[in-house]
Scaffold this motif. Structure first.
Motif, mmCIF file in Angstrom:
data_model
loop_
_atom_site.group_PDB
_atom_site.id
_atom_site.type_symbol
_atom_site.label_atom_id
_atom_site.label_comp_id
_atom_site.label_asym_id
_atom_site.label_seq_id
_atom_site.Cartn_x
_atom_site.Cartn_y
_atom_site.Cartn_z
ATOM 1 N N LEU A 191 0.821 -1.208 0.000
ATOM 2 C CA LEU A 191 0.000 0.000 0.000
ATOM 3 C C LEU A 191 0.857 1.262 0.000
ATOM 4 N N LEU A 192 0.285 2.314 -0.586
ATOM 5 C CA LEU A 192 0.879 3.642 -0.518
ATOM 6 C C LEU A 192 0.370 4.335 0.738
ATOM 7 N N GLU A 193 1.108 5.319 1.212
ATOM 8 C CA GLU A 193 0.655 6.062 2.392
ATOM 9 C C GLU A 193 -0.383 7.115 2.038
ATOM 10 N N PHE A 194 -0.464 7.459 0.735
ATOM 11 C CA PHE A 194 -1.388 8.499 0.307
ATOM 12 C C PHE A 194 -2.303 7.967 -0.793
ATOM 13 N N ASP A 195 -3.524 8.449 -0.778
ATOM 14 C CA ASP A 195 -4.482 8.082 -1.805
ATOM 15 C C ASP A 195 -4.144 8.861 -3.073
ATOM 16 N N PRO A 196 -3.800 8.192 -4.164
ATOM 17 C CA PRO A 196 -3.400 8.916 -5.375
ATOM 18 C C PRO A 196 -4.533 9.740 -5.980
ATOM 19 N N ASP A 197 -5.778 9.396 -5.672
ATOM 20 C CA ASP A 197 -6.909 10.147 -6.230
ATOM 21 C C ASP A 197 -7.113 11.476 -5.519
ATOM 22 N N THR A 198 -6.912 11.481 -4.200
ATOM 23 C CA THR A 198 -7.180 12.688 -3.412
ATOM 24 C C THR A 198 -5.914 13.412 -2.961
ATOM 25 N N GLY A 199 -4.792 12.686 -2.921
ATOM 26 C CA GLY A 199 -3.553 13.283 -2.423
ATOM 27 C C GLY A 199 -3.484 13.322 -0.913
ATOM 28 N N GLU A 200 -4.549 12.875 -0.235
ATOM 29 C CA GLU A 200 -4.590 12.868 1.220
ATOM 30 C C GLU A 200 -4.108 11.515 1.750
ATOM 31 N N ALA A 201 -3.883 11.467 3.068
ATOM 32 C CA ALA A 201 -3.462 10.206 3.692
ATOM 33 C C ALA A 201 -4.492 9.122 3.397
ATOM 34 N N LEU A 202 -4.005 7.929 3.146
ATOM 35 C CA LEU A 202 -4.885 6.822 2.801
ATOM 36 C C LEU A 202 -5.849 6.531 3.946
ATOM 37 N N SER A 203 -7.134 6.527 3.636
ATOM 38 C CA SER A 203 -8.157 6.202 4.634
ATOM 39 C C SER A 203 -8.311 4.692 4.700
ATOM 40 N N TYR A 204 -7.896 4.108 5.821
ATOM 41 C CA TYR A 204 -7.991 2.658 5.954
ATOM 42 C C TYR A 204 -9.440 2.200 6.058
ATOM 43 N N GLN A 205 -10.294 3.065 6.570
ATOM 44 C CA GLN A 205 -11.709 2.703 6.637
ATOM 45 C C GLN A 205 -12.273 2.562 5.228
ATOM 46 N N VAL A 206 -11.997 3.552 4.382
ATOM 47 C CA VAL A 206 -12.485 3.509 3.000
ATOM 48 C C VAL A 206 -11.855 2.333 2.258
ATOM 49 N N PHE A 207 -10.540 2.137 2.452
ATOM 50 C CA PHE A 207 -9.845 1.051 1.769
ATOM 51 C C PHE A 207 -10.418 -0.306 2.192
ATOM 52 N N SER A 208 -10.634 -0.471 3.484
ATOM 53 C CA SER A 208 -11.194 -1.729 3.981
ATOM 54 C C SER A 208 -12.605 -1.954 3.443
ATOM 55 N N ASP A 209 -13.400 -0.878 3.397
ATOM 56 C CA ASP A 209 -14.764 -1.003 2.855
ATOM 57 C C ASP A 209 -14.735 -1.416 1.388
ATOM 58 N N ARG A 210 -13.755 -0.886 0.644
ATOM 59 C CA ARG A 210 -13.640 -1.264 -0.772
ATOM 60 C C ARG A 210 -13.258 -2.735 -0.932
ATOM 61 N N LEU A 211 -12.368 -3.208 -0.058
ATOM 62 C CA LEU A 211 -12.021 -4.621 -0.101
ATOM 63 C C LEU A 211 -13.250 -5.490 0.139
ATOM 64 N N GLU A 212 -14.086 -5.046 1.068
ATOM 65 C CA GLU A 212 -15.280 -5.830 1.373
ATOM 66 C C GLU A 212 -16.291 -5.793 0.224
ATOM 67 N N SER A 213 -16.569 -4.583 -0.272
ATOM 68 C CA SER A 213 -17.612 -4.457 -1.289
ATOM 69 C C SER A 213 -17.159 -4.932 -2.662
ATOM 70 N N LEU A 214 -15.910 -4.631 -3.035
ATOM 71 C CA LEU A 214 -15.425 -4.967 -4.369
ATOM 72 C C LEU A 214 -14.876 -6.382 -4.471
ATOM 73 N N ILE A 215 -14.468 -6.941 -3.359
ATOM 74 C CA ILE A 215 -13.834 -8.266 -3.397
ATOM 75 C C ILE A 215 -14.693 -9.314 -2.687
#
Length: 785
Positions: A191-215
């Motif tokens: 993982l990267l420390e920053f979200d390339p789409d927003t430039g902000e610190a990677l949100s682990y909550q959002v990332f985890s939710d994406r793993l659940e919904s997309l995978i």
């Protein structure tokens, strides 16, 4: 004699100045009651708006001690260690067969592509059997041959699937990216420390939710099972547990209201006390959001502690007001007198709490420092909401006649045999027995706390239950793959173009051999493994050539065939990967000690052996910091409380009476942790400081009230008896109420919340018991008549 008169006169002047100050503050506040309530209302609306916008916040680097030499080394060479830091593993399992089925391989490819396009994944370092960079190699009569594991001609036919099976066996990925039983395959995503789409610190909550919904939700079925592990998933699951945290907070509020109504016999006073405590929480969250901060999983429980501290002080203030009303004062006068008598001990206790919590910032781990800030802000707010707003509100609404009748009946209509018995603890014979019991508990605590461990004591994610989905997923990987998820990385640093030098490789080889003899080490891997394999391959696969050759040209030719990640771009760094059986503190200590000893023996200006990267390496650094910081933290907490109590009471004897019961509780808490298998770690380290901060309130209130009776000329026993009927009763009620409130946390699905609930319940009870028993027993010997 003249000297004595001068001394008495000085004390009288100090007392007069203090009382004058109390009167001035009281007149200022109660003279502008309507304005103050209006300001509080406006502030609450504003902070409530801010609190509604607060978001969960977590960062990988906040969880680690960035100043520690291990972490400094890791961060310095982070770009050369792609894939060896923060990462997730997505395992796709075929429960009804193996991976060599067309339908399963199609799903594996789809999952690979889904993970590839999730923002925050370092796509350049991602790997699975569908990655072009994952290759097979073999030695033929014509030399080396190889290619991607998934052949370019793959079309799902039986022939190409059989070719894939052969390639997997040749690739060396069995046990790494493919399970030993061939029933599942891993997609490894750094993982990267920053979200390339927003430039902000990677949100682990959002990332985890994406793993659940997309995978998981999209692909899991009767024929496919998805397992996901990694730091981001742990944090995501913890944040997902916020609803449970909110539920337990709500239960605690309801239970506190019921207990307050039963205690006070006044619904409006109970609601005011509860409302002021909840207001403190709202202000705390609003201030945090205004500062641009959020709540990480480890500080989510602090709002309840702030609520608990607020309830504790509210009960004391209500007690004081009811006593004044019972003596004939109206609501306004009673509130003013109660404020005047209690704001000094209350302010002392809260300042001790706040500064005590702030001392957690000496632990240079981001989440603990933010927890310290969060707790200190909350305690600071309580000074305003519960010491000032509460008595002002009661001065308007008053207390019920039932509350006054209950108090009069309890104090005048009953003999209070239990309080009379407790008051005898101020007699020296019984006090000696109490102190002997306390001494025995102290010795027992010392003996039992010797088994206290630093770090995690359980496999998987100890923040979650052993039967949680995450830990079951982690167990699946451990049981079905040869390479552990607990990885420690040693960075072997040389000058440019020297990572394949014989001396470097020989040093690496020797270190690997020594480490594989250390208990807890599963296996090791480095550039040496690939070099030996290539040398053997260049010599018709002869086992005799599976060793380092002193011919540098041969070594260079062999090393250059190593896969990406075996060395950096200028060949000045070669990572040694150590796979461990677990991440227990004993395992990490044994491995790091061996590496540091080896580095002292074999390190030079040309070859540096640097610790440490990988999840286990970072945890080893964290354990070392916590191991020393726990004593530093306790020294600061008790030092601050000592100084503030000394300034407030101006007596070393009184300070000893207040602090010794707290010290015993802290020691017994460590003994409890050792016996029930809770290690000292990021999640539990702050608990002892928080327990001391709340416990000191009991001692300060009890001694302040007892001192006021002593100043009236009462004997010590009578003074303590009267204290028990007022402040002591409130302390007992508060301790039991709060202990039951946090005791419900033991049923939380989040294990570290359950651990905190057990420890805080223990500390609430023992702080209460210590304040009511040890404090008067110590006073019996230390009080100057």
């Amino acid at each position: 004699m003249n000297y004595i008169r001068t001394d008495i006169s000085a004390k009288q002047k100090n007392s007069l100045a203090q009382k004058l100050g109390e009167v001035v503050i009281e007149k200022t506040l109660f003279g502008q009651r309507a304005i103050i309530i209006g300001l509080f209302l406006l502030a609450t609306i504003w902070f409530g708006f801010q609190a509604a916008q607060i978001k969960p916040d977590a960062s990988f680097e906040k969880m680690i001690p960035t100043y520690h030499p291990y972490i400094v080394n890791y961060l310095e060479h982070k770009d050369d260690l792609k894939g060896l830091g923060n990462a997730v593993r997505v395992v796709v399992e075929n429960p009804n067969g193996d991976i060599f089925e067309r339908e399963f391989l199609d799903i594996l490819k789809q999952v690979h592509e889904e993970v590839f396009y999730i923002p925050g994944v370092d796509r350049t370092a991602m790997s699975s059997i569908w990655s072009a960079g994952v290759r097979w190699t073999e030695v033929t009569e014509e030399g080396f041959a190889g290619g991607p594991v998934i052949p370019d001609t793959y079309d799902g036919s039986v022939a190409t699937i059989e070719k894939l099976r052969i390639n997997v066996l040749k690739s060396g990925q069995v046990g790494t990216l493919v399970a030993n039983n061939f029933r599942s395959a891993i997609i490894y995503a750094p993982l990267l420390e920053f979200d390339p789409d927003t430039g902000e610190a990677l949100s682990y909550q959002v990332f985890s939710d994406r793993l659940e919904s997309l995978i998981r939700e999209k692909y899991q079925s009767d024929s496919v099972v998805i397992h996901i592990t990694g730091f981001a998933k742990v944090v995501g699951d913890l944040i997902e547990g916020v609803t449970q945290v909110a539920l337990f907070f709500g239960l605690a509020v309801v239970f506190s209201l019921i207990m307050l109504v039963l205690y006070t016999r006044c619904l409006r006073s109970a609601l005011i006390a509860l409302g002021c405590s909840i207001t403190a929480v709202v202000w705390q969250l609003g201030i945090l959001n205004s500062m641009g901060l959020g709540l990480d999983p480890y500080s989510m429980l602090v709002p309840f502690l702030v609520f608990a501290i607020g309830v504790s002080h509210s009960v004391q203030i209500f007690n004081g007001i009811v006593h004044e009303v019972a003596r004939g004062a109206d609501s306004l006068t009673a509130s003013r007198k109660a404020f005047r008598s209690l704001y000094i001990p209350g302010l002392t206790a809260l300042i001790s709490d706040g500064i005590g919590f702030a001392t957690l910032r000496v632990i240079e781990i981001g989440v603990i420092q933010e927890l310290a800030l969060t707790a200190s802000i909350g305690v600071g707010v309580i000074i305003l909401t519960n010491l000032i707003l509460l008595p002002i509100l009661i001065s308007y609404f008053g207390v019920s006649k039932r509350a006054i009748t209950k108090l009069v009946n309890e104090e005048e209509g009953h003999s209070h045999p239990f309080w009379h018995f407790m008051a005898t603890f101020t007699e020296r014979k019984k006090a000696a027995v109490i102190l002997m019991i306390g001494g025995g508990l102290f010795i027992l605590g010392l003996f039992l706390s010797e088994d206290l461990k630093i770090g995690d004591l359980d496999p998987g994610a100890p923040e979650l239950r052993a039967d949680s989905r995450y830990n079951l997923d982690n167990r699946f990987i451990t049981e079905n793959y040869s390479t552990s998820t607990d990885i420690l990385v040693v960075m072997v640093k040389t000058t440019a173009d020297k990572c394949s030098d014989y001396q470097t490789l020989d040093t690496l080889d020797t270190l690997q051999w020594r480490l594989e003899g250390v208990s807890g080490v599963q296996s090791t891997n480095s550039l040496v493994n690939f070099t030996k394999m290539a040398l053997s391959g260049m010599n018709e696969g002869s086992v005799k050539w599976n060793a380092l050759n002193r011919n540098q040209q041969l070594l260079n030719a062999a090393s250059i065939q190593a896969p990406p990640g075996s060395f950096n771009s200028d060949c000045s760094l070669a990572p040694l990967i150590v796979f461990l059986n677990d991440h227990k503190a004993t395992t990490l200590t044994a491995v790091t000690n061996e590496i540091e000893l080896f580095a002292q023996e074999h390190g030079s200006e040309h070859i540096q052996l640097l610790l440490a990267a990988g999840g286990a390496g970072i945890e080893a650094a964290t354990n070392q910091v916590i191991g020393t910081a726990q004593y530093k933290m306790l020294a600061w907490v008790y030092g601050v409380v000592f100084v503030l109590c000394l300034l407030s009471f101006r007596s070393l004897r009184i300070v000893i009476c207040i602090l010794l019961p707290l010290c015993l509780t802290s020691l017994l808490c460590q003994a409890l942790m050792a016996q029930i298998g809770i290690g000292v770690k990021v999640a539990t380290l702050p608990v002892i400081a928080l327990g001391v901060g709340i416990g000191v309130d009991y001692g300060i209130y009890i001694y302040s009230k007892m001192q006021s009776y002593l100043d009236q000329g009462l004997e010590l026993g009578d003074a303590y008896y009267n204290t028990l009927k007022t402040t002591g009763k409130a302390v007992g009620f508060t301790g039991i109420t709060l202990a039951i409130g946090v005791g419900t946390w033991a049923f939380s699905p989040i294990k570290f919340q359950a651990d905190m609930g057990i420890l805080l319940t223990f500390m609430f009870i023992w702080n209460m018991v210590g304040a009511l028993t040890l404090l008067p027993a110590l006073t019996a010997f230390l009080h100057r008549k």
